[in-house]
Design an enzyme around this catalytic site. Structure first.
Site, short mmCIF file in Angstrom:
data_model
loop_
_atom_site.label_atom_id
_atom_site.label_comp_id
_atom_site.label_asym_id
_atom_site.label_seq_id
_atom_site.Cartn_x
_atom_site.Cartn_y
_atom_site.Cartn_z
N ASN A 19 0.71 -1.19 0.09
CA ASN A 19 -0.20 0.09 0.03
C ASN A 19 0.77 1.21 -0.04
O ASN A 19 1.55 1.46 0.98
CB ASN A 19 -1.02 0.03 1.34
CG ASN A 19 -1.89 1.20 1.14
OD1 ASN A 19 -1.53 2.40 1.18
ND2 ASN A 19 -3.27 0.79 1.08
N CYS B 24 -6.75 -1.28 5.63
CA CYS B 24 -6.96 -2.23 4.80
C CYS B 24 -8.52 -2.54 4.82
O CYS B 24 -8.91 -3.28 5.79
CB CYS B 24 -6.03 -3.54 4.61
SG CYS B 24 -6.52 -4.78 3.12
N LEU B 25 -9.31 -2.11 4.21
CA LEU B 25 -10.75 -2.22 4.04
C LEU B 25 -11.31 -3.88 4.16
O LEU B 25 -11.93 -4.43 4.87
CB LEU B 25 -11.34 -1.44 3.31
CG LEU B 25 -13.14 -1.42 3.18
CD1 LEU B 25 -13.40 -0.11 3.27
CD2 LEU B 25 -13.43 -2.08 2.04
N VAL B 26 -10.84 -4.39 2.62
CA VAL B 26 -11.37 -5.65 2.02
C VAL B 26 -10.97 -6.82 3.10
O VAL B 26 -11.39 -7.70 3.09
CB VAL B 26 -11.08 -5.77 0.78
CG1 VAL B 26 -9.93 -6.16 0.66
CG2 VAL B 26 -12.00 -6.78 0.24
N TYR C 262 -11.43 -4.39 -6.64
CA TYR C 262 -11.40 -5.52 -6.66
C TYR C 262 -11.89 -6.61 -7.73
O TYR C 262 -12.66 -6.04 -8.35
CB TYR C 262 -11.93 -6.04 -5.11
CG TYR C 262 -11.73 -5.06 -4.01
CD1 TYR C 262 -10.42 -4.77 -3.58
CD2 TYR C 262 -12.74 -4.37 -3.43
CE1 TYR C 262 -10.13 -4.01 -2.42
CE2 TYR C 262 -12.49 -3.67 -2.11
CZ TYR C 262 -11.21 -3.45 -1.89
OH TYR C 262 -10.76 -2.66 -0.85
N ASN D 281 -2.18 -5.09 -6.25
CA ASN D 281 -2.15 -4.18 -5.24
C ASN D 281 -1.47 -2.79 -5.91
O ASN D 281 -2.04 -1.89 -5.94
CB ASN D 281 -1.91 -4.35 -4.05
CG ASN D 281 -2.69 -3.88 -2.94
OD1 ASN D 281 -3.86 -3.26 -3.22
ND2 ASN D 281 -2.12 -3.13 -1.65
N CYS E 196 -11.97 1.40 -1.21
CA CYS E 196 -10.49 0.69 -0.93
C CYS E 196 -9.46 1.74 -0.70
O CYS E 196 -9.35 2.76 -1.47
CB CYS E 196 -10.13 0.14 -2.39
SG CYS E 196 -8.42 -0.56 -2.22
N VAL E 197 -8.77 1.67 0.29
CA VAL E 197 -7.62 2.52 0.74
C VAL E 197 -6.46 2.68 -0.21
O VAL E 197 -5.58 3.48 -0.02
CB VAL E 197 -7.38 2.22 2.16
CG1 VAL E 197 -8.45 2.54 3.18
CG2 VAL E 197 -6.59 0.99 2.38
N GLN E 198 -6.37 1.66 -0.98
CA GLN E 198 -5.24 1.75 -1.98
C GLN E 198 -5.53 2.61 -3.40
O GLN E 198 -4.50 2.76 -3.82
CB GLN E 198 -4.84 0.32 -2.40
CG GLN E 198 -3.66 0.15 -3.42
CD GLN E 198 -2.05 0.51 -2.90
OE1 GLN E 198 -2.05 1.50 -2.28
NE2 GLN E 198 -1.24 0.06 -3.35
#
Length: 265
Positions: free
Chosen positions: A16, A81-83, A138, A168, A199-201
């Protein structure tokens, strides 16, 4: 008296590169209009491809990261990391927050814990958004996991777009300038808000306000929601310029964030 400086700790996937960019950018913008100052500190969990197997292995490493960050006596800890949390089952963000907070307590440096998964839920609730549309980078099955997780939290997803990017670093390279157009293509007429990046990425900060103007409704991202909850966990007014409606100041006050001193009683 000089302004207080808060240490912001983040647990991030090893690949990330976005949360260590967008969270500081939002809080640096806040520093221009508020007295508080912030420093940023990270610990990394190994993950390169967004697959269920790598997400499970990565999450198992988060305890170590919480201890490392509490060694630095951070004032708040964010799980970026959300997922990874949403794929672990309905409501798992609450379990993760409590577990990681306990690690900081056991290490003699108690700190509130915010997760990006929980922050997205709380950010949408703060806006009063019961129906949303969202964009996620995703693969479709993982995006459905996010949709199902939000549904379990009482938030209906009326439409979504899965960009199906498994690598990623490729997620981080996605052009945020494309997001407003992608959001406009969603069936969002009946949505109370739009999640520009679940998504934080996937970078989105530079496009949030443009998307709000284009769609005429609140637009958030996982990163924006995370900052809102970080500030509430610190018991600071949750506002910052340039990050959309949620951080505009309209929702600066409210219930303290998870794990804050007020929330712990």
């Amino acid at each position: 008296m000089p302004p207080r400086t808060y240490r912001i700790g983040q647990i991030v996937p090893s690949s990330n590169v976005t949360m260590e960019t967008e969270v500081p950018a939002i809080l640096r913008a806040r520093e221009r209009v508020a007295p508080e100052r912030f420093t940023f500190h990270s610990s990394r969990m190994r993950m390169t491809r967004v697959t269920p197997e790598q997400l499970r292995a990565m999450d198992a490493d988060s305890d170590r990261c919480a201890v490392e960050l509490s060694d630095a006596r951070v004032d708040v800890l964010g799980y970026a990391c959300l997922v990874a949390l949403m794929s672990a089952g309905p409501g798992y963000h609450r379990q993760a927050q409590q577990r990681l907070h306990t690690r900081t307590v056991d290490n003699g440096a108690p700190a509130p814990v915010v997760t990006s998964a929980g922050a997205l839920v709380e950010g949408l609730r703060t806006l009063g958004a019961r129906r949303i549309a969202l964009i996620a980078p995703y693969l479709r099955p993982l995006t459905r996991t996010v949709v199902d997780y939000l549904t379990h939290e009482g938030i209906e997803v009326v439409d979504y777009r899965a960009l199906e990017i498994p690598d990623n670093l490729e997620v981080a390279a996605h052009d945020p300038g494309r997001l407003p157009g992608l959001a406009k293509g969603l069936d969002h007429a009946d949505a109370d808000a739009v999640v520009l990046s679940a998504c934080v990425q996937m970078p989105s900060l530079s496009a949030v306000e443009e998307a709000e103007q284009l769609l005429g409704k609140p637009v958030v991202s996982a990163a924006v929601c995370t900052v809102h909850q970080i500030l509430r966990a610190l018991e600071l007014p949750a506002f910052a310029p340039g990050a959309g409606r949620l951080l505009s100041g309209a929702y600066a006050e409210g219930p303290a964030g998870p794990g804050s001193a007020a929330a712990r009683g």
